[in-house]
Design a protein around this motif. Structure first.
Motif, PDB file in Angstrom:
ATOM      1  N   LEU A 162      -1.595  -4.923  -4.796  1.00  0.00           N
ATOM      2  CA  LEU A 162      -0.871  -3.668  -4.956  1.00  0.00           C
ATOM      3  C   LEU A 162      -1.871  -2.522  -4.957  1.00  0.00           C
ATOM      4  CD1 LEU A 162       1.441  -4.815  -7.915  1.00  0.00           C
ATOM      5  CD2 LEU A 162       1.795  -5.138  -5.446  1.00  0.00           C
ATOM      6  N   ASN A 163      -1.718  -1.597  -4.003  1.00  0.00           N
ATOM      7  CA  ASN A 163      -2.668  -0.510  -3.830  1.00  0.00           C
ATOM      8  C   ASN A 163      -1.913   0.815  -3.822  1.00  0.00           C
ATOM      9  OD1 ASN A 163      -4.404   1.474  -2.777  1.00  0.00           O
ATOM     10  ND2 ASN A 163      -5.504   0.022  -1.500  1.00  0.00           N
ATOM     11  N   ALA A 164      -2.084   1.599  -4.905  1.00  0.00           N
ATOM     12  CA  ALA A 164      -1.449   2.914  -4.998  1.00  0.00           C
ATOM     13  C   ALA A 164      -2.509   4.008  -5.057  1.00  0.00           C
ATOM     14  CB  ALA A 164      -0.544   2.979  -6.223  1.00  0.00           C
ATOM     15  N   LEU A 165      -3.622   3.806  -4.352  1.00  0.00           N
ATOM     16  CA  LEU A 165      -4.740   4.734  -4.429  1.00  0.00           C
ATOM     17  C   LEU A 165      -4.584   5.936  -3.511  1.00  0.00           C
ATOM     18  CD1 LEU A 165      -7.678   2.159  -4.541  1.00  0.00           C
ATOM     19  CD2 LEU A 165      -6.721   3.471  -6.444  1.00  0.00           C
ATOM     20  N   GLY A 166      -3.608   5.904  -2.593  1.00  0.00           N
ATOM     21  CA  GLY A 166      -3.454   7.013  -1.667  1.00  0.00           C
ATOM     22  C   GLY A 166      -2.852   8.258  -2.295  1.00  0.00           C
ATOM     23  N   GLY A 167      -2.181   8.103  -3.426  1.00  0.00           N
ATOM     24  CA  GLY A 167      -1.558   9.244  -4.101  1.00  0.00           C
ATOM     25  C   GLY A 167      -1.816   9.165  -5.588  1.00  0.00           C
ATOM     26  N   SER A 168      -0.859   9.630  -6.359  1.00  0.00           N
ATOM     27  CA  SER A 168      -0.998   9.625  -7.823  1.00  0.00           C
ATOM     28  C   SER A 168      -0.029   8.617  -8.451  1.00  0.00           C
ATOM     29  CB  SER A 168      -0.727  11.024  -8.387  1.00  0.00           C
ATOM     30  OG  SER A 168       0.569  11.477  -7.998  1.00  0.00           O
ATOM     31  N   GLY A 169       0.406   7.638  -7.668  1.00  0.00           N
ATOM     32  CA  GLY A 169       1.421   6.704  -8.127  1.00  0.00           C
ATOM     33  C   GLY A 169       0.965   5.774  -9.225  1.00  0.00           C
ATOM     34  N   ASN A 170       1.956   5.260  -9.964  1.00  0.00           N
ATOM     35  CA  ASN A 170       1.747   4.267 -11.004  1.00  0.00           C
ATOM     36  C   ASN A 170       2.141   2.891 -10.490  1.00  0.00           C
ATOM     37  OD1 ASN A 170       1.228   6.382 -13.031  1.00  0.00           O
ATOM     38  ND2 ASN A 170       3.417   6.804 -12.806  1.00  0.00           N
ATOM     39  N   THR A 207       0.870  -1.178   0.000  1.00  0.00           N
ATOM     40  CA  THR A 207       0.000   0.000   0.000  1.00  0.00           C
ATOM     41  C   THR A 207       0.903   1.223   0.000  1.00  0.00           C
ATOM     42  OG1 THR A 207      -1.692  -1.189   1.261  1.00  0.00           O
ATOM     43  CG2 THR A 207      -1.843   1.218   1.194  1.00  0.00           C
ATOM     44  N   SER A 208       0.801   2.052  -1.064  1.00  0.00           N
ATOM     45  CA  SER A 208       1.777   3.120  -1.244  1.00  0.00           C
ATOM     46  C   SER A 208       1.121   4.365  -1.804  1.00  0.00           C
ATOM     47  CB  SER A 208       2.890   2.653  -2.193  1.00  0.00           C
ATOM     48  OG  SER A 208       3.790   3.698  -2.483  1.00  0.00           O
ATOM     49  N   ASN A 209       1.653   5.523  -1.416  1.00  0.00           N
ATOM     50  CA  ASN A 209       1.259   6.775  -2.047  1.00  0.00           C
ATOM     51  C   ASN A 209       2.112   7.090  -3.273  1.00  0.00           C
ATOM     52  OD1 ASN A 209      -0.741   7.219  -0.184  1.00  0.00           O
ATOM     53  ND2 ASN A 209       0.411   8.682   1.035  1.00  0.00           N
ATOM     54  N   GLY A 210       3.168   6.327  -3.475  1.00  0.00           N
ATOM     55  CA  GLY A 210       4.044   6.520  -4.627  1.00  0.00           C
ATOM     56  C   GLY A 210       3.877   5.409  -5.638  1.00  0.00           C
ATOM     57  N   ASP A 211       4.897   5.220  -6.460  1.00  0.00           N
ATOM     58  CA  ASP A 211       4.881   4.155  -7.463  1.00  0.00           C
ATOM     59  C   ASP A 211       5.157   2.812  -6.813  1.00  0.00           C
ATOM     60  OD1 ASP A 211       4.483   6.098  -9.362  1.00  0.00           O
ATOM     61  OD2 ASP A 211       6.554   6.105 -10.081  1.00  0.00           O
ATOM     62  N   ILE A 212       4.624   1.749  -7.432  1.00  0.00           N
ATOM     63  CA  ILE A 212       4.896   0.372  -7.028  1.00  0.00           C
ATOM     64  C   ILE A 212       5.431  -0.368  -8.243  1.00  0.00           C
ATOM     65  CG2 ILE A 212       3.955  -1.784  -6.123  1.00  0.00           C
ATOM     66  CD1 ILE A 212       1.677  -0.122  -4.867  1.00  0.00           C
TER      67      ILE A 212
END
Length: 795
Positions: free
Chosen positions: A441-449, A419-424
């Motif tokens: 894989l969860n990148a919904l907290g920010g604008s990550g790819n 779970t990330s605010n950045g890229d994964i």
């Protein structure tokens, strides 16, 4: 040391006899009395000589002196005799003195115990930095109590170093076998640097076999501290916590050392005001953690670096690290531990986390649990056969997550969760045969790819229970050179959902899944290049716009399919719902054959989200819950569930926590507010108690194994002092570990939904986590179908 001490005592006895004969006049006695008339006058005794050399000078000319050793008689002039005379330990020497010289060059005379040495050091003449030399054969039985070097008493000393393995010979600085100490060793209230080399500590009844507390740096080299039954193998403190932050700033370095089988606590505990560095460390078989390392509450930034070490078979975590700085693990193993393999926590700091190499398998909970405000990098790690392979959070900051060349297989729940605010980015990752999911894989907290690609071999998410790959992002999602082979076990192959971006999938295989092979949802373009989707029970590929899938967000997307194979699926080869103005475009002759519903289908409904018709209210809906205020003593007493009058029973505790028991369960409920000292087991190292509740479901208030009908929802109120902390809920499973019981950390809620059987490999168990841990505002909740003791904890 005992043998050498005996040699010296024999030698001094010989000298004393010779001297007595030489300087004392004795009267001669006959059988019937004194003879010879008036007695000779008494000769006044010569004051005792101060040194052996002075004694020898007083011997009559021609007297032959020998030294008796364990090998026989040694002539006084021999080198062996010289060594016997001057050997002894321990001694303190100034750091400027390169070799130990007892009684000379500023060194103390040899002492028979540490207690004697400490007494001597309180006298005049010993100041500044120094080295304590300890002989290999040191007789620790002469120390009858804990050894304590107290800086508030030894006020004239500075930096302090221990060198074990001395030969005992004056002028010989060579180091041999490490001496053994049967008592604990403590250096407290120190202000200078402390270094310990080559010591074996076998204290069995101390809070720490080795305890060092100093405002300076601490360095340990080749230290063994095993088998302590009351506490740590070694506890090192350079933080000197003042109630708000560390008052000290010293670094801690530990090399080539062992802290095993300490049954009263952890192997190694460090609270540092600076950095922590461990190299070639073993912390195995301890009741608590292998190592617990803290360097937060600092005046400056700290960091933790661990390399070439192993922390296995411990009762709690293999390694617990809580830091404000960067955390680096290199070629370090943590396997077969009773809770997590490693916990790496620095989400309240600013550093990154890097793990390279290492095995984190066969732990009761997560192999790797990482929570960082910075970026996280994993390379060539193995984390198999845990409850979760790896759980990674970077959503308290903006850091990216990069995982490469790693294995997360055969875990009870999920292979890898991020779970990330950045890229994964996952590159050459294998997350297969996990009972719930391969990779979440969860990148919904920010604008990550999100990038799932392979520069070396192939990504694999095969044979997992519910799904192979779930990826959710606000940015773009790219999947390349990836295989999701369900093996006719996995429900859905891969679900990729971009709320604001594009989805691109190339050179990848989705096969043998019970439902869809690939489900792609996007706000922008969806590109499928050389994709193979075969032998899936549902559609080979299903593609939606955000709006057509969820009735919000963007509609009308472009779907481009370039070559590929879409055959032998139970539904369509490709099902597309791109919106009324969207489109599906095929180029370079994709292959379609033997799909149950047809090759392709483009949904043309103009409005996928009409106003829903009112649904009939099921039995029980519309009823109010039966609200029970738990008394101040924390025990509700049995409350009968009445599903005719009420929808559920809701217990309200004084802490703000609530427990809801839903209908159609019918029986007696009992809720107990449970303080920490009444928990059924000790909490694992590093976790802070927040609240606990015990739910019973029979007339006696005892737990029953599982509800046949209905669910239990626990809503914990977060204490104000723990707001902003990473929280978890633990469940005490009384059946675990052959009936000894154990804590299980309940899973985090996964976007898109996932249910977690408590024991997927045991179909007869029946305990399910129907909604995982979820935090909203000042409340955290979880929904299960089984009662018991549940604890809210903070990391």
């Amino acid at each position: 040391m005992t043998q050498k001490l005996n040699k010296i005592l024999v030698f001094l006895t010989v000298i004393a006899v010779v001297l007595t004969s030489a300087i004392t006049t004795k009267p001669v006695h006959a059988d019937d009395g004194i003879t010879g008339g008036t007695p000779e006058p008494v000769v006044e005794e010569t004051p005792p000589a101060e040194t052996v050399a002075e004694i020898i000078e007083q011997l009559p000319e021609g007297t032959e002196i020998v030294v008796v050793s364990e090998d026989g008689v040694e002539p006084l002039a021999s080198e062996e005799a010289a060594q016997i005379i001057i050997e002894g330990d321990p001694i303190w020497c100034p750091s400027s003195q390169a070799t130990p010289t007892p009684g000379a060059n500023g060194c103390t005379p040899s002492q028979t115990s540490f207690a004697d040495l400490i007494t001597v050091l309180q006298g005049p003449g010993y100041t500044g930095p120094g080295v304590i030399w300890v002989e290999s054969g040191y007789n620790s039985t002469l120390d009858t109590s804990p050894i304590v070097f107290d800086g508030s008493v030894l006020t004239t000393l500075g930096d302090l170093e221990f060198r074990g393995g001395w030969s005992g010979t004056s002028g010989d600085a060579a180091i041999g076998a490490s001496p053994s100490l049967d008592d604990s060793l403590s250096i407290i209230n120190w202000t200078g640097n402390v270094t310990l080399n080559n010591l074996n500590i076998d204290a069995e009844d101390a809070e720490a076999g080795l305890y060092v507390q100093t405002a300076g740096n601490i360095t340990l080299n080749n230290i063994v501290s095993n088998g302590n039954s009351l506490g740590y193998g070694a506890a090192l403190d350079t933080c000197l916590f003042d109630g708000t932050q560390c008052a000290g700033t010293g670094n801690v370095v530990v090399n080539d050392s062992t802290f095993n089988n300490n049954t009263g606590g952890s192997g190694l505990g460090v609270d540092s005001g600076g950095t922590i560095t461990l190299d070639n460390i073993q912390g195995d078989g301890n009741d608590a953690a292998g190592a617990e390392l803290y360097n937060y509450d600092l005046q400056g930034a700290g960091g933790v670096d661990i390399s070439d070490s192993d922390f296995d078979n411990n009762g709690d975590n293999g390694i617990w690290v809580e830091s404000e700085g960067a955390i680096t693990l290199t070629n370090t193993d943590a396997t077969n531990n009773g809770f997590d393999g490693v916990d790496l926590i620095n989400y309240e700091g600013a550093g990154n986390v890097s793990v390279t190499g290492g095995n984190f398998s066969d732990n009761d909970e997560a192999g790797l649990y990482i929570d960082s405000a910075g970026s996280v990098t994993l390379a060539t790690v193995i984390s198999n056969a845990n409850r979760n392979g790896a759980v990674i959070f970077t959503d308290y900051g903006t850091g990216n997550v990069n995982v490469s060349g790693s294995l997360f297989n055969n875990n009870t729940w999920t292979g890898i969760e991020v779970t990330s605010n950045g890229d994964i980015t996952l590159d050459n990752v294998d997350a297969s045969n996990n009972s719930v999911g391969g990779a979440y894989l969860n990148a919904l907290g920010g604008s990550g790819n999100i990038f799932v690609l392979n520069t070396i071999d192939i990504n694999q998410f095969n044979g997992n229970g519910q799904y192979g790959l779930h990826a959710f992002a606000n940015g773009n999602i790219t999947v390349d050179n990836t295989t999701v082979d369900g093996g006719l076990l996995t429900d859905g192959g891969a679900w990729l959902k971009s709320f604001d971006g594009n989805v691109s999938v190339s050179d990848s295989l989705f096969t043998n899944n019970l439902d869809y092979g690939l489900l792609a949802v996007a706000a922008g373009t969806v590109d499928l290049v050389n994709v193979t989707a075969t032998f899936n029970g549902g559609d080979g590929v299903a593609v939606y716009s955000i709006y057509s899938f969820a009735c919000f967000g963007d509609d009308n997307i472009l779907i481009n399919v370039d070559s590929g194979v879409y055959t032998d699926n139970g539904g369509y080869g490709i099902y597309a719902y791109p919106g009324e103005l969207g489109s599906l475009t095929l180029v370079n002759s994709p292959t379609f054959a033997n799909n149950g519903l047809g090759d392709t289908f483009v949904e043309t409904l103009s409005n996928p989200c009409p106003e829903p018709e009112p649904k009939p209210i099921p039995d029980g809906d519309g009823k109010e819950p039966n609200v029970i205020d738990v008394p101040e003593d924390g025990q509700s007493g049995p409350v009968e569930q009445d599903c005719e009058l009420y929808s559920s029973t809701v217990f309200q505790l004084h802490s703000g926590t609530t427990v809801k028991v839903d209908c159609p369960f019918e029986g007696d409920s009992n809720v107990i507010d449970t303080p920490q000292d009444e928990l059924p087991g000790r909490l694992p190292v590093g976790l802070t108690f927040a609240d606990a509740v015990t739910v019973g479901l029979d007339s006696e208030g005892n737990p029953i194994p599982v509800l046949d009908d209905g669910l239990i929802t626990l809503n914990f109120h977060i204490p104000e002092e723990l707001m902003g902390k990473r929280l978890s809920i633990l469940y005490w499973d009384p059946t675990a570990k052959d009936g000894q019981g154990d804590w299980i950390e309940l899973p985090f809620e996964q976007f898109g939904g996932a249910y977690f059987p408590l024991y997927p490999d045991n179909a007869d168990d029946g305990r399910l986590l129907c909604s995982g841990f979820n935090q909203s505002g000042d409340t955290v909740s979880v929904t299960v179908n089984f009662p018991g003791t549940f604890v809210l904890v903070a990391r």
